[in-house]
Design a protein around this motif. Structure first.
Motif, PDB file in Angstrom:
ATOM      1  N   ILE A 278      36.891  23.886  31.100  1.00  0.00           N
ATOM      2  CA  ILE A 278      37.005  24.367  29.725  1.00  0.00           C
ATOM      3  C   ILE A 278      38.384  23.978  29.209  1.00  0.00           C
ATOM      4  CG2 ILE A 278      36.997  26.388  28.221  1.00  0.00           C
ATOM      5  CD1 ILE A 278      35.137  27.742  30.168  1.00  0.00           C
ATOM      6  N   ARG A 279      38.438  22.926  28.431  1.00  0.00           N
ATOM      7  CA  ARG A 279      39.724  22.431  27.929  1.00  0.00           C
ATOM      8  C   ARG A 279      40.239  23.285  26.774  1.00  0.00           C
ATOM      9  NH1 ARG A 279      41.270  17.736  30.000  1.00  0.00           N
ATOM     10  NH2 ARG A 279      39.791  16.673  31.365  1.00  0.00           N
ATOM     11  N   ARG A 280      39.296  23.859  26.033  1.00  0.00           N
ATOM     12  CA  ARG A 280      39.660  24.745  24.939  1.00  0.00           C
ATOM     13  C   ARG A 280      38.896  26.046  25.093  1.00  0.00           C
ATOM     14  NH1 ARG A 280      38.514  23.730  18.476  1.00  0.00           N
ATOM     15  NH2 ARG A 280      39.416  25.711  17.737  1.00  0.00           N
ATOM     16  N   LEU A 281      39.600  27.149  25.132  1.00  0.00           N
ATOM     17  CA  LEU A 281      38.963  28.441  25.323  1.00  0.00           C
ATOM     18  C   LEU A 281      38.329  28.924  24.019  1.00  0.00           C
ATOM     19  CD1 LEU A 281      38.403  30.889  27.155  1.00  0.00           C
ATOM     20  CD2 LEU A 281      40.592  31.841  26.381  1.00  0.00           C
ATOM     21  N   HIS A 282      37.035  29.220  24.089  1.00  0.00           N
ATOM     22  CA  HIS A 282      36.336  29.764  22.922  1.00  0.00           C
ATOM     23  C   HIS A 282      36.298  31.290  22.951  1.00  0.00           C
ATOM     24  CE1 HIS A 282      34.806  25.596  23.213  1.00  0.00           C
ATOM     25  NE2 HIS A 282      34.830  25.659  21.900  1.00  0.00           N
ATOM     26  N   GLY A 283      36.271  31.855  24.151  1.00  0.00           N
ATOM     27  CA  GLY A 283      36.279  33.309  24.246  1.00  0.00           C
ATOM     28  C   GLY A 283      35.409  33.814  25.379  1.00  0.00           C
ATOM     29  N   VAL A 284      35.092  35.101  25.339  1.00  0.00           N
ATOM     30  CA  VAL A 284      34.289  35.750  26.368  1.00  0.00           C
ATOM     31  C   VAL A 284      32.806  35.567  26.044  1.00  0.00           C
ATOM     32  CG1 VAL A 284      33.740  37.934  27.504  1.00  0.00           C
ATOM     33  CG2 VAL A 284      36.095  37.464  26.785  1.00  0.00           C
ATOM     34  N   GLN A 285      32.075  34.931  26.940  1.00  0.00           N
ATOM     35  CA  GLN A 285      30.626  34.801  26.777  1.00  0.00           C
ATOM     36  C   GLN A 285      29.961  36.151  27.052  1.00  0.00           C
ATOM     37  OE1 GLN A 285      29.084  32.096  25.763  1.00  0.00           O
ATOM     38  NE2 GLN A 285      26.930  32.569  26.149  1.00  0.00           N
ATOM     39  N   TRP A 286      30.409  36.800  28.129  1.00  0.00           N
ATOM     40  CA  TRP A 286      29.958  38.153  28.453  1.00  0.00           C
ATOM     41  C   TRP A 286      30.900  38.745  29.494  1.00  0.00           C
ATOM     42  CZ3 TRP A 286      29.137  38.393  33.602  1.00  0.00           C
ATOM     43  CH2 TRP A 286      28.624  37.282  34.253  1.00  0.00           C
ATOM     44  N   LYS A 287      30.830  40.058  29.655  1.00  0.00           N
ATOM     45  CA  LYS A 287      31.520  40.719  30.757  1.00  0.00           C
ATOM     46  C   LYS A 287      30.631  41.825  31.289  1.00  0.00           C
ATOM     47  CE  LYS A 287      34.368  43.775  27.843  1.00  0.00           C
ATOM     48  NZ  LYS A 287      35.760  44.188  27.546  1.00  0.00           N
ATOM     49  N   PHE A 288      30.771  42.087  32.589  1.00  0.00           N
ATOM     50  CA  PHE A 288      29.918  43.058  33.274  1.00  0.00           C
ATOM     51  C   PHE A 288      30.800  44.069  33.976  1.00  0.00           C
ATOM     52  CE2 PHE A 288      27.710  44.663  36.990  1.00  0.00           C
ATOM     53  CZ  PHE A 288      26.456  44.984  36.507  1.00  0.00           C
ATOM     54  N   LYS A 289      30.591  45.341  33.688  1.00  0.00           N
ATOM     55  CA  LYS A 289      31.397  46.413  34.254  1.00  0.00           C
ATOM     56  C   LYS A 289      30.760  46.955  35.525  1.00  0.00           C
ATOM     57  CE  LYS A 289      34.635  49.687  33.978  1.00  0.00           C
ATOM     58  NZ  LYS A 289      36.053  49.417  34.274  1.00  0.00           N
ATOM     59  N   THR A 290      31.544  46.986  36.619  1.00  0.00           N
ATOM     60  CA  THR A 290      31.072  47.587  37.862  1.00  0.00           C
ATOM     61  C   THR A 290      31.395  49.078  37.856  1.00  0.00           C
ATOM     62  OG1 THR A 290      33.139  47.143  39.039  1.00  0.00           O
ATOM     63  CG2 THR A 290      31.465  45.413  39.057  1.00  0.00           C
ATOM     64  N   GLU A 291      30.951  49.762  38.889  1.00  0.00           N
ATOM     65  CA  GLU A 291      31.154  51.206  38.955  1.00  0.00           C
ATOM     66  C   GLU A 291      32.627  51.566  39.155  1.00  0.00           C
ATOM     67  OE1 GLU A 291      28.919  53.615  38.392  1.00  0.00           O
ATOM     68  OE2 GLU A 291      27.546  51.995  37.855  1.00  0.00           O
ATOM     69  N   ARG A 292      33.347  50.754  39.894  1.00  0.00           N
ATOM     70  CA  ARG A 292      34.770  51.005  40.074  1.00  0.00           C
ATOM     71  C   ARG A 292      35.531  49.780  39.594  1.00  0.00           C
ATOM     72  NH1 ARG A 292      36.235  53.020  45.819  1.00  0.00           N
ATOM     73  NH2 ARG A 292      38.239  53.351  44.795  1.00  0.00           N
ATOM     74  N   VAL A 293      36.198  49.069  40.517  1.00  0.00           N
ATOM     75  CA  VAL A 293      36.940  47.876  40.122  1.00  0.00           C
ATOM     76  C   VAL A 293      36.666  46.747  41.089  1.00  0.00           C
ATOM     77  CG1 VAL A 293      38.830  49.111  38.988  1.00  0.00           C
ATOM     78  CG2 VAL A 293      39.006  48.588  41.418  1.00  0.00           C
ATOM     79  N   ILE A 294      36.859  45.520  40.611  1.00  0.00           N
ATOM     80  CA  ILE A 294      36.829  44.359  41.501  1.00  0.00           C
ATOM     81  C   ILE A 294      38.234  44.234  42.061  1.00  0.00           C
ATOM     82  CG2 ILE A 294      36.465  41.875  41.648  1.00  0.00           C
ATOM     83  CD1 ILE A 294      34.545  42.192  39.286  1.00  0.00           C
ATOM     84  N   GLU A 295      38.399  44.527  43.312  1.00  0.00           N
ATOM     85  CA  GLU A 295      39.712  44.783  43.895  1.00  0.00           C
ATOM     86  C   GLU A 295      40.157  43.602  44.763  1.00  0.00           C
ATOM     87  OE1 GLU A 295      43.015  46.535  44.211  1.00  0.00           O
ATOM     88  OE2 GLU A 295      41.499  47.924  43.494  1.00  0.00           O
ATOM     89  N   ALA A 296      41.443  43.347  44.767  1.00  0.00           N
ATOM     90  CA  ALA A 296      42.090  42.412  45.686  1.00  0.00           C
ATOM     91  C   ALA A 296      41.590  40.979  45.513  1.00  0.00           C
ATOM     92  CB  ALA A 296      41.939  42.870  47.120  1.00  0.00           C
ATOM     93  N   TRP A 297      42.078  40.104  46.369  1.00  0.00           N
ATOM     94  CA  TRP A 297      41.854  38.676  46.193  1.00  0.00           C
ATOM     95  C   TRP A 297      40.614  38.180  46.921  1.00  0.00           C
ATOM     96  CZ3 TRP A 297      45.719  41.286  48.441  1.00  0.00           C
ATOM     97  CH2 TRP A 297      45.860  41.207  49.822  1.00  0.00           C
TER      98      TRP A 297
END
Length: 374
Positions: free
Chosen positions: A50-69
């Protein structure tokens, strides 16, 4: 070979996605469905960036957080798979973000999934490696280790390879979960194994990088660093590259286990490297993102972010993508180091490593969302 069959399927699936996304003017894509994109763990995605960012296509919320690497998404066809510290493995429609299914393990899932022949393989802090049907989310089998599984599995020749915090590297039969062999290291194995030319390479909490014969599970050599290794190694043309918590980035000969060169940063290194076009890319806890020449470790360029870089970079179409603890995902020209764009997720460290597929970039943030940018 299983990998060839899997790649052929992915190309077909990617072709279908291309027809769906033709209005975005992206070419056909191939989703490399494992952590760091391939068995060598080079972080190179064979698709358009993606050479030019258009924005967020979608986002999905989990019950807590996506943690660590460790909990980084993997994409197979039009499905994105990832783990969360709410104990679930998720499968989402990669185009819409709609939940297809979720599979509950006994503890948090920091391991990144690998997908092969219709099966998703992922580790959990409950000490198990799970094999889950990629379409239905039903468990096929699970293999129990002695402690947490942070390591992201590698799938090669109908065998799953992964490490555990019980100090063992395991080789397990993909179809049944049967143990083929195990190798005992000196401490926890959090690093994900890289595979090249019949050898498995992985880092360990005991400060060693190990090279193990893939057929027998016997040690070939080990290389000592100054502190723990969380970084997953990458292998290209007879050299294995990795960072250590001692703040040094290493290049080691794959045959002899002897150091070729080293590069000192100002802080510990938890980011895993990406490699392409004679350049190796990685971040460090000093907030710097580095590009070095693979031949001698000479610095080509670096850029400064506002926080530690734990996220491992991904390369696609001449652009390198990585997250920072300053809450931004960066897109940087791989040749020059010039920033093309950055995306901010409020309140979120970006430790998850991005995956590039379907004309989008997928990554998790500590705000609890999995994002798809286009």
């Amino acid at each position: 070979m299983k990998r060839v069959i899997a790649n052929a399927f992915l190309l077909i699936a990617a072709g279908t996605v291309y027809l769906i996304l033709s209005h975005l003017s992206y070419g056909a894509v191939s989703a490399e469905a494992m952590f760091r994109a391939n068995l060598e763990r080079t972080g190179v995605y064979k698709t358009q960036g993606i050479r030019r960012l258009h924005g967020v296509q979608w986002k999905f919320k989990t019950e807590r957080v996506i943690e660590a690497w460790f909990s980084s998404p993997s994409v197979s066809g039009d499905t994105v798979y990832f783990g969360s510290d709410d104990n679930y493995l998720y499968a989402l429609n990669g185009l819409t973000g709609e939940l297809k299914w979720k599979f509950k393990t006994g503890d948090v899932v920091y391991s990144s999934p690998a997908i092969a022949d219709g099966v998703v393989y992922v580790g959990s802090h409950d000490g198990s490696l799970y094999a889950v049907d990629a379409k239905t989310g039903e468990e096929r089998w699970n293999f129990r280790t002695g402690y947490r599984v942070y390591s992201s599995p590698a799938v090669s020749e109908e065998t799953i390879y992964f490490g555990s915090a019980d100090m063992y590297l395991y080789a397990v039969e993909a179809a049944t979960g049967k143990l083929l062999w195990k190798f005992k290291a000196g401490s926890w194995i959090l690093s994900s194994p890289a595979i090249a030319d019949g050898t498995i390479y992985f880092g360990c909490w005991d400060a060693y990088l190990y090279a193990v014969d893939i057929a027998t599970g016997r040690e070939k050599w080990r290389f000592k660093t100054g502190y723990r290794i969380l970084s997953s190694p990458a292998v290209v043309e007879g050299t294995v590259y990795f960072g250590s918590m001692d703040g040094i980035f290493y290049a080691v000969d794959t045959k002899s286990g002897q150091q070729r060169w080293r590069f000192k940063t100002n802080e510990r290194i938890r980011s895993s490297p990406a490699i392409q076009n004679h350049t190796v890319y990685f971040g460090a806890d000093d907030g710097q993102f580095y590009a070095l020449a693979v031949e001698n470790g000479q610095e080509k360029w670096r850029i400064k972010t506002g926080g530690p870089i734990i996220s491992s970079p991904s390369l696609a179409d001449g652009i390198v993508y990585f997250g920072s603890a300053d809450g931004h995902l960066y897109a940087v020209d791989a040749e020059t180091g010039k920033r093309r764009w950055r995306f901010n997720a409020p309140l979120g460290w970006m430790r998850s490593s991005p995956a590039v597929a379907n004309g989008m970039i997928y990554f998790g943030s500590d705000d609890g969302n999995l994002y798809a940018l286009h």
